[in-house]
Design an enzyme around this catalytic site. Structure first.
Site, short mmCIF file in Angstrom:
data_model
loop_
_atom_site.label_atom_id
_atom_site.label_comp_id
_atom_site.label_asym_id
_atom_site.label_seq_id
_atom_site.Cartn_x
_atom_site.Cartn_y
_atom_site.Cartn_z
CB CYS A 2 -0.92 -0.01 1.22
SG CYS A 2 -2.01 1.42 1.31
CB CYS A 54 -0.73 2.70 3.88
SG CYS A 54 -2.20 2.05 3.11
CG ASP A 55 3.03 1.31 4.48
OD1 ASP A 55 2.52 1.89 5.47
OD2 ASP A 55 2.85 0.11 4.24
C1 LIG Z 1 0.32 -2.88 5.28
C2 LIG Z 1 -0.97 -2.08 5.16
C3 LIG Z 1 -0.96 -0.77 5.59
C4 LIG Z 1 -2.12 -0.01 5.47
N1 LIG Z 1 -2.09 1.29 5.91
C5 LIG Z 1 -3.19 2.04 5.75
C6 LIG Z 1 -3.18 3.41 6.15
O1 LIG Z 1 -2.15 3.95 6.60
N2 LIG Z 1 -4.32 4.14 6.00
C7 LIG Z 1 -5.46 3.59 5.47
O2 LIG Z 1 -6.48 4.28 5.38
N3 LIG Z 1 -5.49 2.30 5.06
C8 LIG Z 1 -4.39 1.52 5.18
N4 LIG Z 1 -4.41 0.23 4.76
C9 LIG Z 1 -5.64 -0.29 4.15
C10 LIG Z 1 -6.64 -0.68 5.24
O3 LIG Z 1 -6.00 -1.53 6.16
C11 LIG Z 1 -7.85 -1.37 4.65
O4 LIG Z 1 -8.39 -0.61 3.61
C12 LIG Z 1 -8.91 -1.58 5.73
O5 LIG Z 1 -8.38 -2.27 6.84
C13 LIG Z 1 -10.10 -2.32 5.16
O6 LIG Z 1 -10.99 -2.49 6.19
P1 LIG Z 1 -12.03 -3.70 6.21
O7 LIG Z 1 -12.78 -3.55 7.47
O8 LIG Z 1 -12.77 -3.75 4.93
O9 LIG Z 1 -11.15 -5.04 6.23
P2 LIG Z 1 -9.98 -5.52 7.17
O10 LIG Z 1 -9.34 -4.45 7.95
O11 LIG Z 1 -9.12 -6.36 6.28
O12 LIG Z 1 -10.72 -6.49 8.20
C14 LIG Z 1 -11.30 -7.69 7.78
C15 LIG Z 1 -11.85 -8.36 9.02
O13 LIG Z 1 -12.63 -9.49 8.60
C16 LIG Z 1 -12.33 -10.58 9.47
N5 LIG Z 1 -12.71 -11.78 8.75
C17 LIG Z 1 -12.32 -12.18 7.51
N6 LIG Z 1 -12.93 -13.35 7.20
C18 LIG Z 1 -13.71 -13.66 8.26
C19 LIG Z 1 -14.58 -14.74 8.56
N7 LIG Z 1 -14.78 -15.74 7.70
N8 LIG Z 1 -15.23 -14.76 9.75
C20 LIG Z 1 -15.05 -13.75 10.64
N9 LIG Z 1 -14.25 -12.70 10.41
C21 LIG Z 1 -13.59 -12.67 9.24
C22 LIG Z 1 -10.85 -10.40 9.79
O14 LIG Z 1 -10.49 -11.13 10.95
C23 LIG Z 1 -10.80 -8.89 9.98
O15 LIG Z 1 -11.21 -8.58 11.28
C24 LIG Z 1 -3.29 -0.58 4.89
C25 LIG Z 1 -3.29 -1.89 4.47
C26 LIG Z 1 -2.15 -2.65 4.61
C27 LIG Z 1 -2.16 -4.09 4.14
#
Ligand SMILES: Cc1cc2nc3c(=O)[nH]c(=O)nc-3n(C[C@H](O)[C@H](O)[C@H](O)COP(=O)(O)OP(=O)(O)OC[C@H]3O[C@@H](n4cnc5c(N)ncnc54)[C@H](O)[C@@H]3O)c2cc1C
Length: 338
Positions: free
Chosen positions: A153, A156-157
């Site tokens: 990302c 992000c980084d």
């Molecule tokens: C290295 C890195 C750095 C990042 N830095 C930034 C940043 O600085 N700023 C920013 O805005 N974004 C950043 N991002 C992007 C950001 O992390 C994502 O866009 C965001 O977390 C997405 O949120 P989400 O809730 O959709 O999914 P996620 O945060 O991926 O959460 C998914 C959730 O679903 C759960 N889950 C999955 N499958 C199941 C299942 N079958 N049963 C129960 N639970 C399940 C997981 O345990 C988790 O809790 C970064 C991403 C990465 C990889």
């Protein structure tokens, strides 16, 4: 699965034994910014949401270092941010379960979900917020230095690599975008592409080819990543035609080889795009009534925490309207003491 997770899950299962057959108003699958924000809104709307947190409680940001683009937080550890949001969700009336959902039946209402601890729950509505996984290379050192030089990302980084040596893996549109975004911070950029040409669209290629300081190495695969135990310092690439190995010094490597939405268990029930993102309408509702989705599970483009949170808010507000319209929910107001 670690010991603490097993204990918390057993505690949770035993605490819910007596209500196991109750039909929930709302189950949220996923506890990243999307799922927890949905939980905060739904909790405040008296839907008593049950959130399955899965293997990564708090979502992807839990494992990252500093976040510098969450409004109101100039510089905060991903872990601290997500722990505060988890706490907020609990205070808003959510029940957080450490279980992972392993199977669903969405063919009739109420919907049924099964967890990895053989629990079975039924629910009138569902929000899917399971996020996505960055596609990885699978080479030595990748996991060791993930978050310490290896990232997927740039938004992000990227800012952490001012005037540093960086490598982008992937010659598609994302690779070009990554290289272009990184050029705001550094002029030492190398793109590694496995094919003899770039696969990005012509304008995207042009944008990069016009920057003389971006070097492109074709026909090559990343074979290993090495570091000093704390952070990445070099990678090893292999030319597919000549088999020649080359070591490149670097401070950071950005993988632009795609993301895989974590939607496998829903794909036989709900419509998805060709990458596996859940298809939704403008209310965040999937192809089945009463099932909403949010976050990276629906989004292959923005992939930002604040965007995920916003779509979680939408999903929760639409679930509330849906449950009221189907007469599955009514607000309870405390008696006016006067
Ligand atoms: C290295 C890195 C750095 C990042 N830095 C930034 C940043 O600085 N700023 C920013 O805005 N974004 C950043 N991002 C992007 C950001 O992390 C994502 O866009 C965001 O977390 C997405 O949120 P989400 O809730 O959709 O999914 P996620 O945060 O991926 O959460 C998914 C959730 O679903 C759960 N889950 C999955 N499958 C199941 C299942 N079958 N049963 C129960 N639970 C399940 C997981 O345990 C988790 O809790 C970064 C991403 C990465 C990889």
């Amino acid at each position: 699965m670690n010991f603490i997770r097993i204990i918390t899950t057993l505690m949770f299962v035993s605490s819910t034994l007596f209500s196991i057959n109750d039909v929930q108003k709302l189950i949220i699958i996923g506890s990243g910014p999307a799922g927890l924000t949905a939980g905060i809104y739904a909790g405040r709307a008296q839907l008593a949401p049950l959130i399955f947190e899965g293997q990564e409680p708090g979502g992807k940001l839990i494992g990252t270092s500093y976040i510098e683009n969450w409004p109101g937080e100039k510089h905060i550890l991903g872990y601290s941010l997500m722990e505060t949001i988890r706490e907020h969700a609990k205070l808003s009336g959510c029940t957080l379960s450490p279980s992972t959902v392993v199977r669903v039946d969405l063919s009739s209402q109420p919907f049924t979900v099964w967890t990895d601890f053989d629990e079975v729950y039924q629910t009138e509505s569902l929000i899917i917020a399971t996020g996505s996984h960055p596609r990885k290379i699978g080479c030595t050192g990748e996991d060791t230095y993930w978050g310490s030089g290896v990232s997927s990302c740039v938004t992000c980084d990227g800012a952490f690599y001012k005037d540093k040596k960086v490598i982008v893996v992937g010659g598609g549109d994302s690779g070009m975008e990554y290289a272009s975004a990184l050029s705001k911070y550094t002029k030492d950029i190398t793109i590694i592409q496995d094919l003899p040409m770039l696969t990005a669209s012509a304008p995207m290629q042009q944008r990069i080819l016009s920057k003389p300081y971006v070097k492109i190495i074709y026909n090559s695969l990343v074979a290993a990543m090495h570091g000093d135990g704390q952070k990445l310092t070099e990678i090893e690439i292999i030319n597919q035609e000549t088999n020649q190995k080359t070591v490149l010094e670097t401070d950071g490597i950005f993988l632009a080889i795609g993301h895989i939405p974590a939607t496998q268990i829903f794909r036989e029930h709900l419509e998805v795009d060709r990458f596996g993102h859940l298809l939704i309408n403008d209310k965040g509702q999937t192809s089945v009534k009463g099932i909403f989705a949010a976050g990276d599970a629906i989004d292959g483009h923005y992939r930002q925490a604040i965007y995920a949170a916003g779509t979680g808010c939408r999903a929760a507000m639409e679930v509330e309207s849906y449950l009221i319209s189907t007469q599955k929910h009514r607000y309870k107001f405390a008696k006016n003491p006067f």
